[in-house]
Design an enzyme around this catalytic site. Structure first.
Site, PDB file in Angstrom:
ATOM      1  CG  ASN A  64      -0.447   0.776   2.383  1.00 21.99           C
ATOM      2  OD1 ASN A  64      -0.530   2.005   2.416  1.00 21.99           O
ATOM      3  ND2 ASN A  64       0.117   0.072   3.357  1.00 21.99           N
ATOM      4  CB  ALA A  65       1.839   3.761  -2.052  1.00 19.74           C
TER       5      ALA A  65
ATOM      6  CB  CYS B 259       5.986  10.173   8.806  1.00 20.37           C
ATOM      7  SG  CYS B 259       4.421   9.614   9.452  1.00 20.37           S
TER       8      CYS B 259
END
Length: 301
Positions: free
Chosen positions: A68-69, A128
């Site tokens: 997932n992106a 992040c």
């Protein structure tokens, strides 16, 4: 038979919770899963302002899991406080808010805003990219891990869980840095960086080129890292990575995890979490385990 666990001073009725980004804030699943039965609900990542996320396509199925992106798409802290928290407060479960940011200031703003909100713990997503450091993730530099942890701890009113990235040379070094910064608990692993190429289009399957891999294939890596971290620090650990069954969850607990988070499995089996709660109870009855604390890190006993 006691399934209660203590996570940084917060008592959970059992060790099973949801993994951030796979359960929203529980609304979508509440018709399928009795949220009252879960030890905790971990929310999707919340930022100081709304994030649109990455361009599509941003999900790809791969052997043994998915990539997932999504890019931590979320409506921001104001909407979350207005909608997400009141919804979850209707249930008898603990609330863990996952916090994301692009700078240390971003994280601190969210943590300050949550200080007076009725949530139980904060999980800080340090996978992040740190925009001020050229995009390297906060969680890939031990100095950055210690710094962001200590800054958040100075502001947080709730216990702080640092969520570690597996995309590092030495996971134990990152765990020690988080402990040095004052972390109350750790969660691991976040997704492994992966890639898929569509051979027919001769193009990347994800618009972002790379994505985070989750699902059953990452579990042996995750169990190994949880074990390593349990040996390196004296903090409660939330283990995650490919958990789909009670057997999977018990591996993490035996390796040293106090609690576990279920992620990708929710997508194809929405009732996975409650099945895992039941399965752990069944295992304890079968083996005459009176208290789940007997199992935490038991492979070393």
């Amino acid at each position: 038979m006691n399934m209660k666990v203590n996570l940084a001073g917060v008592e959970l009725k059992n060790p099973v919770m949801t993994a951030s980004g796979t359960f929203g804030s529980g609304e979508e699943y509440s018709e399928l899963v009795d949220l009252n039965r879960l030890g905790a609900v971990v929310t999707k990542g919340v930022a100081n302002v709304p994030w649109p996320g990455n361009p599509t396509p941003r999900i790809a199925e791969v052997y043994g899991g998915m990539l997932n992106a999504i890019g931590l798409q979320n409506p921001g802290i104001d909407v979350f406080c207005e909608r997400g928290i009141p919804f979850l407060k209707k249930y008898d479960t603990k609330i863990i808010v996952n916090v994301c940011g692009k700078t240390a200031e971003d994280y601190c703003q969210v943590v300050e805003r949550l200080a007076e909100e009725p949530v139980d713990l904060l999980e800080i997503n340090i996978s992040c990219p740190n925009v001020k450091e050229g995009g390297i993730a906060f969680g890939q530099d031990p100095r950055a891990v210690e710094d962001i942890t200590s800054r958040i701890k100075r502001l947080a009113k709730q216990p702080v869980i640092m969520k570690l990235s597996p995309n590092v040379t030495d996971i134990a070094e990152m765990a020690r840095a988080a402990q040095a910064g004052g972390a109350d608990a750790l969660s691991l692993i976040n997704t492994l960086t992966g890639m898929k190429i569509d051979i027919h289009r001769r193009a990347f399957a994800l618009a972002n080129k790379t994505g985070g891999m989750s699902g059953p294939a990452v579990k042996p890596v995750a169990v190994r890292m949880v074990y390593q971290v349990a040996q390196a620090v004296d903090l409660p650990i939330i283990g995650m990575g490919g958990i789909a069954t009670a057997e999977d969850a018990l591996e993490f607990i035996l390796a040293g995890a106090t609690a576990v988070s279920v992620g990708t499995a929710n997508f194809y089996n929405p009732t996975a979490t409650v099945e895992i709660v039941d399965g752990i109870g069944e295992y304890m009855r079968t083996y005459g385990v009176k208290d789940i604390s007997e199992l935490i890190g038991a492979v070393n006993q």
